[in-house]
Design a protein around this motif. Sequence first.
Motif, mmCIF file in Angstrom:
data_model
loop_
_atom_site.group_PDB
_atom_site.id
_atom_site.type_symbol
_atom_site.label_atom_id
_atom_site.label_comp_id
_atom_site.label_asym_id
_atom_site.label_seq_id
_atom_site.Cartn_x
_atom_site.Cartn_y
_atom_site.Cartn_z
ATOM 1 N N UNK A 218 0.831 -1.203 0.000
ATOM 2 C CA UNK A 218 0.000 0.000 0.000
ATOM 3 C C UNK A 218 0.867 1.255 0.000
ATOM 4 N N UNK A 219 1.960 1.246 0.716
ATOM 5 C CA UNK A 219 2.869 2.392 0.681
ATOM 6 C C UNK A 219 3.430 2.633 -0.715
ATOM 7 N N UNK A 220 3.818 1.569 -1.398
ATOM 8 C CA UNK A 220 4.334 1.721 -2.764
ATOM 9 C C UNK A 220 3.246 2.228 -3.712
ATOM 10 N N UNK A 221 2.015 1.721 -3.542
ATOM 11 C CA UNK A 221 0.914 2.125 -4.421
ATOM 12 C C UNK A 221 0.599 3.607 -4.247
ATOM 13 N N UNK A 222 0.518 4.082 -3.009
ATOM 14 C CA UNK A 222 0.218 5.496 -2.763
ATOM 15 C C UNK A 222 1.313 6.382 -3.343
ATOM 16 N N UNK A 223 2.562 5.993 -3.171
ATOM 17 C CA UNK A 223 3.660 6.782 -3.722
ATOM 18 C C UNK A 223 3.609 6.838 -5.247
ATOM 19 N N UNK A 224 3.313 5.694 -5.869
ATOM 20 C CA UNK A 224 3.243 5.651 -7.331
ATOM 21 C C UNK A 224 2.070 6.474 -7.857
ATOM 22 N N UNK A 225 0.911 6.425 -7.181
ATOM 23 C CA UNK A 225 -0.238 7.210 -7.621
ATOM 24 C C UNK A 225 0.041 8.706 -7.510
ATOM 25 N N UNK A 226 0.645 9.145 -6.426
ATOM 26 C CA UNK A 226 0.952 10.561 -6.253
ATOM 27 C C UNK A 226 1.900 11.044 -7.333
ATOM 28 N N UNK A 227 2.945 10.288 -7.614
ATOM 29 C CA UNK A 227 3.909 10.701 -8.627
ATOM 30 C C UNK A 227 3.266 10.760 -10.008
ATOM 31 N N UNK A 228 2.468 9.727 -10.333
ATOM 32 C CA UNK A 228 1.867 9.680 -11.666
ATOM 33 C C UNK A 228 0.842 10.795 -11.864
ATOM 34 N N UNK A 229 0.007 11.062 -10.887
ATOM 35 C CA UNK A 229 -0.995 12.117 -11.027
ATOM 36 C C UNK A 229 -0.361 13.499 -11.101
ATOM 37 N N UNK A 230 0.709 13.700 -10.368
ATOM 38 C CA UNK A 230 1.406 14.990 -10.440
ATOM 39 C C UNK A 230 2.034 15.190 -11.809
ATOM 40 N N UNK A 231 2.673 14.154 -12.350
ATOM 41 C CA UNK A 231 3.272 14.259 -13.677
ATOM 42 C C UNK A 231 2.224 14.467 -14.765
ATOM 43 N N UNK A 232 1.037 13.916 -14.582
ATOM 44 C CA UNK A 232 -0.044 14.095 -15.563
ATOM 45 C C UNK A 232 -0.798 15.401 -15.367
ATOM 46 N N UNK A 233 -0.344 16.240 -14.412
ATOM 47 C CA UNK A 233 -0.956 17.547 -14.132
ATOM 48 C C UNK A 233 -2.431 17.412 -13.765
ATOM 49 N N UNK A 234 -2.736 16.393 -12.981
ATOM 50 C CA UNK A 234 -4.082 16.201 -12.454
ATOM 51 C C UNK A 234 -4.114 16.755 -11.042
ATOM 52 N N UNK A 235 -5.123 17.575 -10.777
ATOM 53 C CA UNK A 235 -5.214 18.269 -9.500
ATOM 54 C C UNK A 235 -5.498 17.278 -8.373
ATOM 55 N N UNK A 236 -4.804 17.468 -7.251
ATOM 56 C CA UNK A 236 -5.053 16.693 -6.032
ATOM 57 C C UNK A 236 -5.520 17.677 -4.962
ATOM 58 N N UNK A 237 -6.797 18.019 -4.960
ATOM 59 C CA UNK A 237 -7.275 19.085 -4.066
ATOM 60 C C UNK A 237 -7.280 18.647 -2.615
ATOM 61 N N UNK A 238 -7.135 19.639 -1.747
ATOM 62 C CA UNK A 238 -7.274 19.381 -0.318
ATOM 63 C C UNK A 238 -8.628 19.903 0.134
ATOM 64 N N UNK A 239 -9.023 19.522 1.334
ATOM 65 C CA UNK A 239 -10.347 19.892 1.837
ATOM 66 C C UNK A 239 -10.475 21.410 1.939
ATOM 67 N N UNK A 240 -11.620 21.942 1.472
ATOM 68 C CA UNK A 240 -11.889 23.381 1.489
ATOM 69 C C UNK A 240 -13.135 23.655 2.314
#
Length: 329
Positions: free
Chosen positions: A248-270
């Motif tokens: 699970x740690x590897x999966x979360x790290x890979x998802x964060x890196x891939x979404x950032x490189x694809x310029x997909x927004x990762x919003x935080x709570x507003x």
Amino acid sequence: MQPDTRISLERIEGYIEGFWWILPNLGIALVASGVFLVAAGIARRAVLRVFKRRSRPDLAIMLAGAARWAVIGLGFLVVATIIFPSISPANLLSTLGIGSIAIGFAFKDILQNWLAGLLILLRQPFRQGDQIVVGKHEGTVEHIEARATLIKTYDGRRVIIPNSAVYTDAVTVNTAFPLRRSQYDVGIGYSDDIDHACDVILAAIRDVEGVAEDPGPEAFAWEIASSSINIRVRWWTHSKRSEVVRTQGRVVRAMKRALTEAEIDLPFATNVVLLHDQTDEADGDRRRQREGWPAGDNPPSPRHLNEVTVEGESDRAPAESRPSSRRRS
């Protein structure tokens, strides 16, 4: 005094004669006791050998102890009838039957745990080395003993759970099957393309170490949250707790890196805070009590929030000279 002395001497002589009469029986009883003790040891070793060959060490220990004590109990009955020939085995069994009821009440919990442990070992809902959840406790099964099941928690502690509680309570066996599914929710922005984000996530986690190829991972829209679109990501790993956590740690790290490189927004709570002026004309009769001020004949006059100013401590006017204003957030 003389008749009493004669009676006492006669009793002592009777005891001595009885002892000499019973002495051969005592010798035979000692020999029989030795034979039954040896037989008990042989029975114990035989049961251990049979069940250890079947890779059931805990059941072997429990049944070996039961076989040993069963042979010793039988030997006690035989020795008692040898020493006291007037006592028949039927009388002994009836006496033991009455006594077993009292023993059963006195050792109710012990017998209940022993029977529950025997049933667990015979049916094998889980085995030594399995990772289980019993009530509030989770860990790896170390041993299943006659009284309790020993569990080693993931933080290195030992939990001793009575077998009766394990047998009657719901038990989750995390390692019952080779693979185990995990999941994680990741949020993306409202303006991002959901299908594209799912493709990016799947491409990123397929090659992650520990993620099974069959069944493969999946990602799909799951929830329209307050500040994001949540995508649920599922994947399969080895059922051991250590593999689940590391993967699970590897999966979360890979998802964060891939979404950032694809310029997909990762919003935080507003959080949005709305200020409402309690002095609006639409509030009705302004002389009545309401949330914000008490009732009175001289209510505050309505004004827009943009007209509200905060004065400093030095130039603040007296309270009676400025209009009353209430705000609610």
